[in-house]
Design an enzyme around this catalytic site. Structure first.
Site, short mmCIF file in Angstrom:
data_model
loop_
_atom_site.label_atom_id
_atom_site.label_comp_id
_atom_site.label_asym_id
_atom_site.label_seq_id
_atom_site.Cartn_x
_atom_site.Cartn_y
_atom_site.Cartn_z
N SER A 41 0.85 -1.20 0.00
CA SER A 41 0.00 0.00 0.00
C SER A 41 0.88 1.24 0.00
CB SER A 41 -0.91 0.01 1.24
OG SER A 41 -1.53 1.27 1.41
N LYS A 77 -3.58 -19.74 12.85
CA LYS A 77 -3.58 -20.94 13.67
C LYS A 77 -3.96 -22.20 12.90
CE LYS A 77 -2.73 -19.34 17.94
NZ LYS A 77 -1.73 -19.89 18.88
N THR A 104 -7.48 -29.63 23.33
CA THR A 104 -6.64 -28.46 23.44
C THR A 104 -7.31 -27.43 24.34
OG1 THR A 104 -5.24 -26.93 22.19
CG2 THR A 104 -7.55 -27.08 21.50
N SER A 107 -8.00 -19.54 23.80
CA SER A 107 -8.98 -18.45 23.91
C SER A 107 -9.78 -18.27 22.63
CB SER A 107 -8.27 -17.14 24.25
OG SER A 107 -7.37 -16.78 23.22
N ASN A 109 -8.65 -18.78 18.56
CA ASN A 109 -8.23 -19.10 17.20
C ASN A 109 -7.67 -20.51 17.08
OD1 ASN A 109 -9.06 -16.67 16.10
ND2 ASN A 109 -7.09 -15.67 16.42
N GLY A 234 4.52 -19.22 19.09
CA GLY A 234 4.62 -20.20 18.01
C GLY A 234 4.81 -19.56 16.65
N ALA A 285 1.17 -7.59 29.66
CA ALA A 285 1.11 -8.56 28.57
C ALA A 285 2.45 -8.69 27.85
CB ALA A 285 0.02 -8.17 27.57
N ASP A 287 5.30 -9.95 28.45
CA ASP A 287 6.13 -10.85 29.26
C ASP A 287 7.46 -11.17 28.59
OD1 ASP A 287 4.01 -12.32 27.63
OD2 ASP A 287 5.40 -13.96 28.03
N ASN A 408 -10.56 -12.31 13.60
CA ASN A 408 -11.74 -12.84 14.29
C ASN A 408 -12.23 -11.89 15.37
OD1 ASN A 408 -12.12 -15.28 12.85
ND2 ASN A 408 -10.31 -16.09 13.85
#
Length: 438
Positions: A41, A77, A104, A107, A109, A234, A285, A287, A408
């Site tokens: 873009s 995911k 599994t 939260s 996805n 991941g 958050a 961490d 999502n």
């Protein structure tokens, strides 16, 4: 009740995924996932290269957006879930897996991704989700899962409930991120980005008329940097291995990241892209950034955050940490505020026309509003121009890949978040901080 013990992982913290294993995963999962677009873009190049406030940094950026909102279940995911399930089928056999099923905790996805992968192969799936998961993610998971079980909001609570489900059903655990096969699957994003970059550059060259200069700041020589959202790690660790390889430690990334004055003309010596991570800073958050700042660096194992980037409210896993904490792979971790995340979300939706969730745009927030990252990049670009004897006019732009990890969320959720955090184009901005360049 038929049960089998969880099969041994194909990887371990001491034997992390390799580029070869990620290339194998790319071929293995190709029939089951989408090849998502890599978009450019010129509007966003100009907007995010400009100073965001008077006197602030203005790095020259040519941006390439990897759009995983267009992936199956609306997020990256799907890659890791399909690769993990396919590898599991190879090891224990599909008949056994159809008896025991898979389990599994997630939260959202990964929950939907594993449920879809299991549904594809007619394998039962048992998914543990926090009660406060977004409604659209719960519904997406229920569409394919055999059973959805709810838990408390923390990773520890999810894991405890999941152990109970596994004991009751005999299902085999497929973790959301802390598993070698999952990391390999997520790393396929990096493989695709490299291939698609070459395709974009080749098309620009073919069109001529200065199109290549509009698309690339370095003449199409490859990504200078790639910025990736970081939650469990991941995606980041997989991309880092895919793009920076395994053993060829030429030192280009480590030296460049530690000091902008460490090497002159780093572009000509940098053979691989620098990999950067993006985290939310709200309610701890971040961490990974905090863990890396310790002496010695140490993985933080507990996160309880209310950040709007709900997909990133989790600690970095053990396997991803071995990669992320290695400077050969990841050259820096940067954190951004809730407001910056929403400013990034707004420009992606309005300018790129891609629907994204807050977790997906933390990389855009770093590139657009993190002065620490922007200032460092601008400094390196100036040094490169001076080394070539071209001065400020010779300062070249960087080709930067940004991973948009998923889409999502709902219109109602986004509207509520903008109202709560207070990001808009109107008003005097005195109570809400500096107004964004939107």
């Amino acid at each position: 009740m038929p049960t089998i013990p969880p099969p041994p992982s194909t990887t371990s913290p001491s034997h992390p995924p390799t580029r070869a294993s990620i290339l194998h995963a790319t071929a293995q999962i190709a029939p089951y996932i989408h090849r998502t677009p890599l978009l450019t873009s010129s509007s966003l190049n100009a907007l995010l290269s400009a100073p965001q406030s008077p006197g602030s940094a203005s790095p020259r950026l040519n941006l390439f957006f990897k759009c995983e909102p267009f992936q199956k279940i609306g997020a990256f995911k799907a890659r890791g879930a399909h690769n993990a399930l396919l590898r599991l089928i190879e090891r224990v056999g599909l008949p056994h897996l159809r008896q025991t099923g898979v389990a599994t905790h997630s939260s959202g996805n990964h929950a939907a991704a594993l449920a879809l992968a299991a549904y594809t192969f007619r394998v039962p799936s048992y998914v543990v989700m926090p009660r406060n998961s977004m409604g659209n993610k719960i519904e997406s998971t229920r569409r394919f899962a055999t059973e959805v079980v709810f838990s408390g909001p923390t990773s520890a609570e999810r894991e405890e409930v999941c152990r109970g489900v596994m004991g009751r059903t005999g299902a085999v655990l497929v973790p959301p991120y802390d598993h070698g096969d999952v990391v390999m699957g997520q790393g396929t994003v990096g493989v695709e980005m490299g291939v698609q970059y070459g395709e974009v550059v080749a098309e620009a060259r073919e069109k001529g008329g200065g199109r290549l200069q509009e698309v690339s700041g370095n003449g199409g020589r490859g990504f200078d940097a790639v910025v990736v959202p970081l939650g469990g790690g991941g995606l980041l660790s997989g991309i880092a291995v895919a793009m920076r390889g395994d053993d060829d430690r030429d030192g280009d990334g480590e030296d460049a990241a530690q000091s902008s004055s460490a090497r002159p003309d780093q572009r000509t010596r940098r053979k691989k892209p620098l990999i950067f991570a993006a985290e939310p800073s709200h309610s701890q958050a971040d961490d990974a950034r905090r863990g890396l700042s310790l002496t010695p660096p140490q993985r933080i194992t507990h996160v309880s955050s209310t950040t709007i980037a709900d997909g990133l409210r989790t600690p970095v896993g053990e396997i991803p940490w071995t990669i992320i904490s290695d400077k050969h792979y990841v050259q820096g971790v940067y954190a951004v505020s809730e407001r910056e995340i929403l400013m990034a979300l707004r420009v992606v939706v309005e300018r790129l026309k891609v629907w994204v969730e807050p977790s997906a745009v933390v990389g855009v927030a770093v590139v657009g509003w993190c002065e620490e990252w922007r200032g460092w990049v601008e400094g390196v670009q100036r040094e490169e121009g001076e080394e070539r004897g071209e001065g400020e006019e010779g300062r070249k732009g960087w080709d930067v890949g940004i991973v948009l990890s998923g889409g999502n969320t709902t219109v109602e959720t986004v509207r509520r978040l903008f109202g709560e955090v207070g990001v808009d184009g109107d008003g005097d901005g005195e109570e809400r901080g500096p107004r964004s360049r939107l």
